[in-house]
Motif scaffolding. Structure first.
Motif, mmCIF file in Angstrom:
data_model
loop_
_atom_site.group_PDB
_atom_site.id
_atom_site.type_symbol
_atom_site.label_atom_id
_atom_site.label_comp_id
_atom_site.label_asym_id
_atom_site.label_seq_id
_atom_site.Cartn_x
_atom_site.Cartn_y
_atom_site.Cartn_z
ATOM 1 N N THR C 21 0.824 -1.205 0.000
ATOM 2 C CA THR C 21 0.000 0.000 0.000
ATOM 3 C C THR C 21 0.862 1.261 0.000
ATOM 4 O OG1 THR C 21 -0.024 0.075 2.397
ATOM 5 C CG2 THR C 21 -1.788 -1.166 1.342
ATOM 6 N N LEU C 22 0.231 2.378 -0.401
ATOM 7 C CA LEU C 22 0.931 3.659 -0.387
ATOM 8 C C LEU C 22 1.408 4.006 1.019
ATOM 9 C CD1 LEU C 22 -0.998 6.044 -2.792
ATOM 10 C CD2 LEU C 22 1.379 5.274 -2.935
ATOM 11 N N ASN C 23 0.568 3.716 1.995
ATOM 12 C CA ASN C 23 0.943 4.001 3.384
ATOM 13 C C ASN C 23 2.225 3.287 3.773
ATOM 14 O OD1 ASN C 23 -1.056 5.736 3.996
ATOM 15 N ND2 ASN C 23 -2.434 4.173 4.829
ATOM 16 N N ILE C 25 4.516 2.173 1.789
ATOM 17 C CA ILE C 25 5.640 2.752 1.040
ATOM 18 C C ILE C 25 6.158 3.992 1.754
ATOM 19 C CG2 ILE C 25 6.323 3.909 -1.108
ATOM 20 C CD1 ILE C 25 4.258 2.140 -2.558
ATOM 21 N N LYS C 26 5.228 4.851 2.169
ATOM 22 C CA LYS C 26 5.643 6.090 2.839
ATOM 23 C C LYS C 26 6.324 5.787 4.167
ATOM 24 C CE LYS C 26 2.082 8.842 0.633
ATOM 25 N NZ LYS C 26 0.652 9.189 0.795
ATOM 26 N N GLU C 34 4.295 13.369 -3.174
ATOM 27 C CA GLU C 34 3.224 12.506 -3.672
ATOM 28 C C GLU C 34 3.277 12.302 -5.195
ATOM 29 O OE1 GLU C 34 -0.226 10.367 -2.245
ATOM 30 O OE2 GLU C 34 0.926 11.812 -1.058
ATOM 31 N N LEU C 37 6.094 10.025 -6.344
ATOM 32 C CA LEU C 37 5.774 8.640 -6.030
ATOM 33 C C LEU C 37 4.793 8.084 -7.062
ATOM 34 C CD1 LEU C 37 6.464 6.632 -3.832
ATOM 35 C CD2 LEU C 37 4.466 7.390 -2.558
ATOM 36 N N ASP C 38 3.729 8.851 -7.299
ATOM 37 C CA ASP C 38 2.721 8.424 -8.267
ATOM 38 C C ASP C 38 3.311 8.162 -9.632
ATOM 39 O OD1 ASP C 38 0.700 8.375 -6.524
ATOM 40 O OD2 ASP C 38 -0.214 10.281 -7.129
ATOM 41 N N LEU C 41 5.492 5.036 -9.705
ATOM 42 C CA LEU C 41 4.679 3.820 -9.684
ATOM 43 C C LEU C 41 4.045 3.557 -11.047
ATOM 44 C CD1 LEU C 41 2.986 4.067 -6.180
ATOM 45 C CD2 LEU C 41 4.310 2.117 -7.020
ATOM 46 N N GLN C 59 -2.892 -3.749 -9.285
ATOM 47 C CA GLN C 59 -3.366 -3.072 -8.088
ATOM 48 C C GLN C 59 -4.505 -3.892 -7.531
ATOM 49 O OE1 GLN C 59 -3.389 0.944 -9.702
ATOM 50 N NE2 GLN C 59 -3.438 1.659 -7.574
ATOM 51 N N TYR C 64 -0.068 -2.553 -4.421
ATOM 52 C CA TYR C 64 0.546 -3.038 -5.655
ATOM 53 C C TYR C 64 1.169 -4.400 -5.425
ATOM 54 C CZ TYR C 64 0.092 1.823 -7.105
ATOM 55 O OH TYR C 64 -0.408 3.051 -7.424
#
Lengths: 266, 182, 182
Positions: C21-23, C25-26, C34, C37-38, C41, C59, C64
């Motif tokens: 998840t994005l979370n 990753i962060k 942001e 990152l987008d 990806l 996804q 991912y």
């Protein structure tokens, strides 16, 4: 002297032993007698094929007396080589009728061993370099997502696996027979909530560890049923990669937080 | 270049949890001309060797395998929240090298070379599946015989036992050391 | 395009066992703009979307992950089939170990020791010719009796069943476990 020992340690890449060999951690300077002997020979810049046995024996015994630089669990083995040194020394003192050929040299038995050991030491350093690189490369230890993948816990087996398996099963059986179930009510409802809360907070859990740290057998069993319940309701994913390895449990990402109350069992 | 073949090989290497051997590939794909297979595998490896890629295809234990590149080690560990992978203890490594060079070998033979008892190290190595028991020696006491495993090769990134540091290489290092010392 | 970031993302998606998840990753990477990152990806996903690639980044469940492309499904299935045939499952290993040490033995006796039904494992082992049926027991129901085969001995490098590792030998190697279990 101290400096030299430290240098030696760096050179030979002595690393902290893993937990199962924990007893070696503190004492590990000279793992074994051959290790110490090679160190003394190198320190004196001696040719391995022409060791002045008297001097080396004296140095070796000195180290043995100090004891703090050798692995005490290995004392008997250190003493064995000491005895060998003294034996060789005595052989060398015996008068000889003619110049001894190399084959008759009483040191040969020791030199052969040291040579072999020295080679292994070098091989270790070279393998250590390879290990270092490989430890930084990560391969996956799990099966990537594939449709219909049942029964994927496959393994290669050898005789050790076979025997270990059997004796562990027997031990497990033995233990089961002696467990006493203590009273203390554990409610399934509460346990379910406890597990889900734990997962929400920590992400995942090592189920075997969790299971075995329960106070009573009853509580452990209830936890186990709760896990089955959670899997059935598709709240969590549980994966066991290999026999006797732990079961890891994750909360499914799409589960609804705290909706498990009431739906958990009929 | 047979792009279709390359894509299938990528899939097979990807789903295999162990190094994927040529034999296994042939078993799955059936008849494929050897050269075609070789060049597809090479091309695939090269694609991933590109510095802009984070993962690579390595050749190890006689097969092909996906793994992360060493330069990203710290991110993997941050992600998995684990410390540096622990190295083998020097006792275990010593025992393992002896088995690697002298296999098949018994515990008594190992201990004789090391000058110390090797039971603990053998246990560690068996559990890490770096060595295996392959039978018993026809000798007094019928001791168990040990050999290194496929995983051993993989652990050190060796393709086969022939890739172990050679006798000459070791002799050269010893010679150099001798010169430094004298 | 931040190529370095793209490579790291590739690594993280590769080693993640769940959709990344994005979370997450962060959490691992710390502060990353942001948009950067987008776009990294997206670029990564596009790289793999290329028809010449066998695997893709999809996804799913808010994250991912790598997956094989559907057009290669038949090869994946073939591979898994072959994989399954050539190895033992942990259940089969358990069953085999019990037969090895307790032969001759019936299915009911095996199941009693394992605590679970062993029909499927027995079938696998029979197919692999590691065990054989040697007759029926003179007991209610006349159950079949199982024994290990010659092939079993060959597979494990044994001359005879007497060569199976003894409890003391394994216990010695496993010393610590013994202390925990007893």
């Amino acid at each position: 002297m101290n400096q030299e020992i430290q240098d030696y340690q760096v050179q030979s890449e002595i690393t902290p032993a893993s937990a199962e060999e924990g007893y070696q951690v503190k004492l590990e300077i000279f793992e074994g007698p051959l290790d110490l002997l090679l160190f003394l020979i190198r320190k004196k810049k001696i040719d391995i094929h022409d060791i002045p046995i008297a001097i080396i024996t004296r140095d070796y015994l000195e180290y043995l007396e100090k004891k703090n630089q050798i692995n005490l669990d290995r004392e008997a083995e250190f003493l064995f080589i000491a005895a060998l040194l003294i034996y060789i020394k005595s052989q060398m003192l015996l008068p000889r009728e003619q110049e001894a050929s190399q084959e008759d040299d009483p040191r040969k038995i020791l030199v052969d061993r040291l040579e072999e050991y020295q080679k292994i030491k070098v091989a270790c350093t070279l393998l250590r370099e390879k290990e270092e690189i490989q430890l930084q490369c990560w391969s996956r230890t799990f099966q990537p997502p594939i449709a219909n993948s049942n029964d994927l816990d496959l393994l290669e087996v050898d005789l050790f696996d076979l025997a270990e398996n059997f004796f562990l099963i027997m031990k497990r059986k033995e233990k089961e027979n002696f467990k006493v179930i203590k009273g203390k009510d554990v409610s399934v409802e509460e346990k379910l909530k406890e597990i889900v809360d734990y997962l929400e907070k920590n992400g995942s859990m090592d189920f075997l560890e969790y299971f075995s740290s329960r106070e009573t057998l009853e509580e452990a069993l209830v936890s186990f049923f709760c896990l089955l319940e959670l899997i059935k309701n598709r709240m969590v994913i549980a994966v066991q990669e290999q026999l006797f390895q732990t079961i890891r449990v994750w909360l499914r990402k799409d589960h609804q937080p705290h909706q498990h109350h009431g739906q958990s069992h009929e | 270049m047979n792009e279709q073949l390359k894509a299938i090989l990528e899939v097979l290497i990807f789903i295999s949890q162990e190094p994927l051997t040529l034999n296994k590939i042939k078993e799955v794909l059936g008849e494929v001309p050897e050269e075609e297979l070789d060049s597809a595998l090479q091309a695939l490896q090269q694609d991933y060797a590109d510095s802009r890629r984070g993962i690579q295809i390595i050749q190890s234990a006689g097969g092909y395998l996906f793994a992360t590149k060493p330069e990203h080690d710290q991110w993997v560990r941050r992600f998995l929240q684990i410390e540096k992978k622990s190295k083998l203890s020097s006792a275990a490594l010593e025992t393992l090298s002896i088995i690697a060079y002298h296999q098949p070998i018994t515990q008594a033979e190992i201990s004789a070379i090391r000058g110390v008892d090797s039971t603990y190290s053998l246990k560690t190595l068996l559990q890490k599946k770096l060595i295996k028991i392959v039978g018993r020696k026809k000798a007094p006491g019928n001791p168990l015989i040990y050999r290194t495993t496929e995983r051993f090769l993989q652990y050190f990134g060796l393709n086969s036992l022939d890739d172990l540091p050679k006798e000459e290489e070791i002799a050269k290092i010893l010679e150099e050391e001798k010169q430094i010392l004298s």
